[in-house]
Design a protein around this motif. Structure first.
Motif: not given
Length: 595
Positions: A173-197
């Motif tokens: 995000k803006d060229g930077k890695a997710p920072q320790p303690g911050s909240i990270f989301r992987n919405v595409k993975m969630a959508e993939m598993y929701k479609r499988v379900l």
């Protein structure tokens, strides 16, 4: 002995894993009435979300379990095979002399999903929705980033920004890695598993029908189609310094399924130890125990030179046999019965002297000749400049020091069922992210050799000889302990130390894990660029200085590492109505829970 944490004791159930959120997820399933196998599937999916630098949906998993209803240890093979187009001639035509450690050409069929489904169908009690919902929620709503995620993304940040831009879109995000303690989301993975379900639930209300529908959706539906499309249309830079398309197809996906096997076992005193068969390195632990049967270890000092010298030398012999003989036992003859026999190990013990052995010494099996790369040490430090992005095995630095990789968990429920599993592969730095799926493919094919004489030679639709293993032990014939660790080539080494400390040195599970540890580098590394450091041993700084001095006097090349730098073990056990668990304090991430 002082321990960093208590050994967890309870009567209801225990879960120990390499991430506290995964342990909590597994325990929540037990509290809802699920058994160890339901909890294991939920824990496995949770680890894909919260440890993306160590595993992912595109990876693999070996599972060993004890189902009280079956009354025996069983193995589920979640190691996918090489694509049908994966021939030596094809890789050689691209200029490879080793299978690359990164990129799409190293991808096997993702095996983890089907392994979880097979365990859930045959041994679990819950629905797919019940065990998958916690992981979907964490992927969609976010989870706190651990420092090693940040460190891993920083390591490959330039690669993502300049080459693997689909990964940059997810992890930078803006060229930077997710920072320790911050909240990270992987919405595409969630959508993939929701479609499988959703597609699974559309099959009807029957639990088994839904599981079978999910398997079809993954391996014959939209997931397989997206994987084939991405491999065919994406030229991804890899360890060759060139951009290569993948060769994994939807047909490769559709033609493979997870399967059940008997574990490789060895009787050792009161114990029967079960490990993953020799398509993994699991039998290294069994071979080392077969060698150690000839010694009285009960009164040895666990951090003294006599015990550690013997441990190192027996590990060297077992690892040499791994390289010479282990392979996909469905396609290649692996002489496991001979390798574990008393006659064979009586002869092998004669190679163990008072000083360190300096060369690899694989054994000899009549009518069977295997190739071993004894020149692997020449590749140390010679990785070409274009490999600056490659880190081969996750969190293994290019100096060969292991900071921990992969994931692991051990679970025992109130009925006495046990499961141990080591999910891995498809880590965020293995290959580019498939955008519509939110995950990348494994790079496990780097463990094949492009040499026909090797037992682990590349061939189509073959399992690579993986480093992944998980372990279980019966005691006096009764199901007793599940244990294991991440760590690449160190997995059987750290697992053996835990077991020996527990079986011989009178340590409880947490004491066995906390005890100062080491690892042996006298082996051909399983990860690109397949180097070796003959006679090298790395010990934790807590090993007594007098022990280090004596090991060096005996000829060992010893490096002293950090005080808490070796292993990410977890373990669970049951006895006399109690369930017990422990987890590694190193890295401040793994936790055991229970009640």
């Amino acid at each position: 002995m002082f321990t960093t944490r208590p050994e967890i004791l309870g009567t209801f159930g225990v879960v120990a894993s390499t991430h506290w959120l995964a342990s909590a997820t597994g325990m929540a399933i037990l509290e809802k009435g699920g058994n160890a196998f339901d909890a294991g599937v939920a824990t496995g999916f949770a680890l894909q979300v919260v440890e993306p630098h160590l595993n992912g949906p595109g990876g693999e998993v070996p599972i060993i379990l004890y189902d009280r209803k079956v009354g025996a240890m069983e193995v589920i093979c979640g190691q996918g095979v090489s694509p049908a187009a994966a021939t030596m001639d094809y890789y050689r035509s691209l200029g490879f002399d080793l299978v690359p450690g990164t990129g799409l050409l190293a991808a096997t069929v993702p095996g983890a999903f089907d392994a979880w489904m097979l365990m859930l169908r045959d041994h679990g009690t819950m629905t797919l929705e019940e065990v998958l919902t916690p992981a979907i929620a964490m992927a969609e709503n976010g989870y706190p980033v651990v420092p090693n995620i940040t460190k891993t993304v920083d390591t490959v940040r330039e690669l993502f920004a300049t080459e693997w831009t689909t990964s940059a879109a997810l992890y930078l995000k803006d060229g930077k890695a997710p920072q320790p303690g911050s909240i990270f989301r992987n919405v595409k993975m969630a959508e993939m598993y929701k479609r499988v379900l959703a597609e699974a639930k559309a099959a009807g209300g029957d639990r088994v029908k839904q599981i079978e529908a999910a398997r079809a959706t993954w391996y014959k539906g939209f997931v397989a189609e997206a994987i084939e499309k991405f491999c065919a249309s994406t030229a991804a830079i890899d360890d060759s310094g060139r951009r290569n398309n993948g060769i994994l197809t939807a047909e490769d996906m559709a033609s493979w399924q997870a399967n059940k096997e008997k574990p490789t076992t060895i009787d050792y005193g009161r114990y029967t130890v079960g490990v993953i068969p020799p398509w993994s390195q699991g039998p290294v632990l069994a071979q080392q125990l077969a060698l150690l049967k000839g010694y009285d270890l009960d009164k040895t000092d666990p951090t003294g030179p006599d015990f550690l010298h013997l441990f190192i030398e027996t590990m060297k012999l077992a690892m040499a046999d791994r390289e010479a003989f282990y392979a996909d036992s469905a396609q290649v003859e692996v002489p496991m019965e001979t390798l574990l026999s008393e006659a064979y190990n009586t002869e092998r013990r004669k190679l163990i002297g008072d000083t360190a052995s300096k060369e690899p010494l694989p054994g000899s099996v009549p009518s069977l000749t295997r190739w071993m790369d004894t020149e692997a040490h020449k590749r140390l430090g010679r990785a070409p400049e274009y490999a600056k992005f490659s880190i081969g095995e996750p969190t293994v630095r290019r100096d060969g020091n292991t900071a921990g990789d992969t994931c692991h968990f051990d679970i025992i429920d109130r009925w006495g069922n046990m499961v141990s599993a080591t999910p891995s592969g498809g880590w965020l730095q293995s290959s580019p992210t498939i955008p519509e799926l939110g995950f990348c493919l494994t790079n496990r094919m780097q463990m094949f050799w492009l040499n026909e004489q090797s037992a682990a030679a590349l061939a189509p639709k073959r399992r690579p000889r993986t480093t992944l293993t998980a372990n279980m032990a019966l005691r006096d014939g009764e199901p007793y302990m599940a244990f294991g660790t991440p760590g690449g080539d160190q997995q059987p080494q750290w697992s053996a130390l835990l077991f020996l400390h527990h079986a011989h040195h009178g340590m409880n599970l947490q004491e066995s894990i906390d005890c100062p540890a080491l690892h042996v580098d006298h082996l051909v590394n399983s990860f690109w660029p397949r180097a070796a450091k003959w006679n090298h041993v790395q010990v934790e700084g807590r090993i007594p200085a007098a022990t280090v001095e004596e090991l060096r006097r005996r000829g060992h090349d010893v490096t002293v590492g950090g005080d808490w730098s070796e292993g990410r073990l977890t373990a669970a056990a049951q006895t006399d109505g109690l369930v017990k668990a422990a987890a590694n304090p190193r890295g401040m991430q793994g936790y055991a829970v229970g009640r």
